[in-house]
Enzyme design. Sequence first.
Site, short mmCIF file in Angstrom:
data_model
loop_
_atom_site.label_atom_id
_atom_site.label_comp_id
_atom_site.label_asym_id
_atom_site.label_seq_id
_atom_site.Cartn_x
_atom_site.Cartn_y
_atom_site.Cartn_z
N LEU A 151 0.86 -1.19 0.00
CA LEU A 151 0.00 0.00 0.00
C LEU A 151 0.89 1.23 0.00
CD1 LEU A 151 -2.59 -1.03 2.76
CD2 LEU A 151 -2.58 -1.56 0.30
N CYS A 191 3.31 3.82 -2.93
CA CYS A 191 4.48 3.65 -3.80
C CYS A 191 5.25 4.96 -3.86
CB CYS A 191 4.03 3.19 -5.18
SG CYS A 191 5.39 2.66 -6.23
N LYS A 232 3.81 5.41 12.17
CA LYS A 232 3.93 5.80 13.59
C LYS A 232 2.72 6.57 14.08
CE LYS A 232 6.78 8.97 11.44
NZ LYS A 232 7.65 8.30 10.53
N GLY A 272 16.08 18.82 1.47
CA GLY A 272 15.13 17.72 1.51
C GLY A 272 15.02 17.05 2.88
N LYS A 300 6.54 8.65 18.11
CA LYS A 300 7.57 7.63 18.33
C LYS A 300 7.76 7.38 19.82
CE LYS A 300 9.87 8.79 13.99
NZ LYS A 300 10.83 9.73 13.37
#
Lengths: 426, 426
Positions: free
Chosen positions: B6, B8, B102, B184, B202
């Site tokens: 699920l 891409c 998460k 990025g 987390k």
Amino acid sequence: MKVALLGCGVVGSQVIRLMAEQADDLAARIGAPLELAGVAVRRLGRKREVDVDPALLTTDAEALVTREDVDIVVEVIGGIEPARSLIVAALSKGKSVVTANKALLAEDGSTLHEAARAGGGDLYFEASVAGAIPLLRPLRESLAGDHVNRVLGIVNGTTNYILDKMDSSGASFNDALEEAQALGYAEADPTADVEGFDAAAKAAILAGLAFHSRVTAEQVHREGITEITATDVASAKAMGYVIKLLAICARSDDGQSVGVRVHPAMIPRTHPLAGVREAYNAVFVEAESAGQLMFYGAGAGGAPTASAVLGDLVAVARNRLAGARGPEESTYASLSVHPMGETVTRCHVALDVADKPGVLARVAEEFARHDVSIQTVRQEGHGDDAQLVIVSHRATDAALTATMEGLRKLDIVRAVASVMRVEGDE
Amino acid sequence: MKVALLGCGVVGSQVIRLMAEQADDLAARIGAPLELAGVAVRRLGRKREVDVDPALLTTDAEALVTREDVDIVVEVIGGIEPARSLIVAALSKGKSVVTANKALLAEDGSTLHEAARAGGGDLYFEASVAGAIPLLRPLRESLAGDHVNRVLGIVNGTTNYILDKMDSSGASFNDALEEAQALGYAEADPTADVEGFDAAAKAAILAGLAFHSRVTAEQVHREGITEITATDVASAKAMGYVIKLLAICARSDDGQSVGVRVHPAMIPRTHPLAGVREAYNAVFVEAESAGQLMFYGAGAGGAPTASAVLGDLVAVARNRLAGARGPEESTYASLSVHPMGETVTRCHVALDVADKPGVLARVAEEFARHDVSIQTVRQEGHGDDAQLVIVSHRATDAALTATMEGLRKLDIVRAVASVMRVEGDE
């Protein structure tokens, strides 16, 4: 879930203590209580670090490991025999085994793994390498979908303590060893540690897991730290390096074989392993997708090792309850171990030379003759005390060794003051 | 073994690439080949980072996850919906699920775990915390026989990159954020990272595993890094500290509850976490027997996250082949989460004060009034520019907060220039 314990020394007594103190937690995590079925010891009368019901003690280890009611055997006696026979006997009866026995696994792991496969039980051994640091399970399971290229680590606390003392205080090897012995970090006979046997066994285990192959201790190239002088340490320090005893398992450049070795090496002080002090352990793993990973912690000691044993105990107990088994030995890749001469490394060498024209040219020629290129050269002192300090680029260990032999024969070279491999950069 | 994917995107395309490139290795490690059964995407026509057989692409994720022939579902779309419904649908059909989600695990993990239990499949989520670093499996399995007291870590790479830039170059928060965005490391909308939402999710997952309890994201005390100034960073530096965004999960002193929090804190430069640079992650675990452990590596990125996903994929595939299941959610301890006010911490405060007799006495009195004792005081500058820099001993966060409020009201205090919690020593 009934547990037979083989050995009641530093680790065994901590296992007994923790099994009692954390009984409720362990039962909740497993789904059934753990019960100590018996403890095999060499002598019954001895005073122990932990209270054990005398009725549980036995000197008949063989009878204990094959007892019908025993589900899991924990082996913390160490050494090859009788540990091997006892573990095989237990596994053959279908019991699961948790062991911390690196020497046995590295010498004859295949016998144990085959017995586990035949019997249908689990063989877990997290405590055999790097004490409490979860390292084998991550290699065996977490990185099962990745491609490990290199494992580089400090896996012997005793030698790290000694080298750290030499580095921080300028002590000689012997003085640092004596201090380590006085503090209980080194044994009265320190051979297994300082000659690298302990680290070599761990390197064999790590290489086998990382590369899905079988590697034995005798395939590991091994050099200890007894020859390292205070001058070597000071010279490394002056260049921004620190000397560590490293276990290195690395795939060859073509990926078709692996090199497995234990030897002292200089690493840059900026490398994360350089900051590993005292008796701590740390292991770097380089994998294709995961990149660089580091695992750090206490590499030895009763309680840390017992923590690893208990983690395995919980896992194999859960497996038995579920009628399942953990991952088996994985050796499908069957990579061969190449000899040290084919290993690619770098080298630092200090030469006592005459300070006259043409010396550097002669020395450089000797490197070139063996196809070894030079990264840095530095001359220290002059006149009769001139020293050339050279760090090479990457080359095979055979080429580097041949270069050193060639240098020793040059008349302008008075002495090769020190030679040390360099790892962890370039 | 058929796998439905699920998503891409950055992670999903790496999963596809690695499944193809390492097909033989994965098959050997699992004992059966993995086959990609389908890939659910939002739009079919889009250009992708990896070659995918167009016949495998579908926009009907719901049909894909419930397809009879699918054994394992890998979810890397993120967010709450439709991820939750899809995972629950797959688990309810008895399939195993590997997820990196998460946010969903921290908000509503119990729904997923219950669906896994009911369906009999596995739910694995190593990739949800700290990317490629094997952390959840060690907590869940290796330390299953130990008693974890504290987890302290850098679990968000974006904020670590920003704080590291501020520390190394003196940049402002905004400049460092812009640089992170250009490279990025930070998203166009950086809220989830810089406000601590990602780290809080987390922290909830880590706390649940470490303490065998259920912890949700909304129970996590959360403060981001947007208020941190270049002056704060410089002032920390001058005192031998560095500011990091930490996730801290700790048992209370009586062991009966846990505190879970994410906030910036000063840690000593000698602390191993202080050396974690750029976008790297590292997590310290303190356990009773194992002592201090540290795990270090790349916390995000397509390939590292895919490595963690594939490790889980191998594990759940092995389990299915063996007809077994991995460890279930363990929440038997059911510890409650105490509010931030009850958390014990320390505090660094810089006060702009008038430089006249009696000022220090008045300030010290305010600390004493709230039962907070002072570890160090340093006066910087004098006259109108005098600044008192104070580091407290351990006290509850409520007492520290009350002290700060009291200080703000003192007429001799011109301004509270900065307040920051201190962790990692004393």
